[in-house]
Write a protein that holds these residues in place. Structure first.
Motif, short mmCIF file in Angstrom:
data_model
loop_
_atom_site.label_atom_id
_atom_site.label_comp_id
_atom_site.label_asym_id
_atom_site.label_seq_id
_atom_site.Cartn_x
_atom_site.Cartn_y
_atom_site.Cartn_z
N ASN A 1 0.83 -1.20 0.00
CA ASN A 1 0.00 0.00 0.00
C ASN A 1 0.87 1.25 0.00
OD1 ASN A 1 -2.48 1.27 -0.07
ND2 ASN A 1 -2.70 1.29 2.14
N ARG A 2 1.95 1.24 0.78
CA ARG A 2 2.86 2.39 0.78
C ARG A 2 3.49 2.59 -0.59
NH1 ARG A 2 4.33 0.37 5.82
NH2 ARG A 2 6.26 -0.49 5.00
N HIS B 1 0.98 4.17 -3.04
CA HIS B 1 0.79 5.62 -2.90
C HIS B 1 2.02 6.39 -3.38
CE1 HIS B 1 -3.16 5.57 -1.22
NE2 HIS B 1 -2.80 4.58 -0.40
N THR B 2 3.20 5.84 -3.18
CA THR B 2 4.42 6.48 -3.67
C THR B 2 4.39 6.54 -5.20
OG1 THR B 2 5.67 5.66 -1.78
CG2 THR B 2 6.93 6.36 -3.70
N GLY C 1 1.72 6.48 -7.09
CA GLY C 1 0.66 7.42 -7.47
C GLY C 1 1.15 8.86 -7.43
N GLU C 2 1.85 9.22 -6.37
CA GLU C 2 2.38 10.58 -6.25
C GLU C 2 3.42 10.87 -7.33
OE1 GLU C 2 1.18 13.01 -4.33
OE2 GLU C 2 -0.33 11.51 -3.79
N ASP D 1 -6.07 9.11 -8.55
CA ASP D 1 -6.66 8.92 -7.24
C ASP D 1 -7.69 7.80 -7.24
OD1 ASP D 1 -5.13 10.91 -6.09
OD2 ASP D 1 -6.68 12.45 -6.30
N THR E 1 -5.66 4.44 -7.51
CA THR E 1 -4.96 4.09 -6.28
C THR E 1 -5.94 3.78 -5.16
OG1 THR E 1 -4.67 6.43 -5.71
CG2 THR E 1 -2.83 5.33 -6.81
N GLY E 2 -7.09 4.44 -5.15
CA GLY E 2 -8.11 4.15 -4.14
C GLY E 2 -8.66 2.74 -4.30
N SER F 1 -6.01 0.30 -3.25
CA SER F 1 -5.87 0.33 -1.80
C SER F 1 -6.98 -0.48 -1.13
CB SER F 1 -5.88 1.77 -1.31
OG SER F 1 -5.66 1.83 0.06
#
Length: 86
Positions: free
Chosen positions: A23-24, A27-28, A30-31, A46, A49-50, A53
């Protein structure tokens, strides 16, 4: 094609064993993609990634939709995968 299938099995194995780390990383990534695209696709990123997640939350038995620890309906209790029976 066999190499891709092997890679995907390894990825999903890692996700099952380490959902928090996955999950980390998600998000990395995605950013990073948001920065590389200059913010043009933030909404789509978003959303993706949602959804990913939520999938990871289900795999770890924490949150998500459905009962925690609910089995995948494609898998039989005897351990055989229904997809392979085709």
């Amino acid at each position: 094609m066999a190499n891709l299938q092997r890679l995907l099995r390894q990825v999903f194995g890692y996700i099952r064993k380490n959902p928090g780390k996955a999950n980390r990383h998600l998000h990395t990534v995605g950013e990073t993609v948001k920065k590389r695209t200059g913010g043009r696709y933030n909404r789509q990123i978003d959303k993706a990634t949602g959804a990913a997640s939520r999938y990871l939350a289900k795999q770890s038995g924490r949150g998500g939709r459905g009962a925690p620890g609910k089995r995948d309906p494609r898998h039989r209790p005897d351990g055989h995968d229904r997809r392979r029976d085709r």
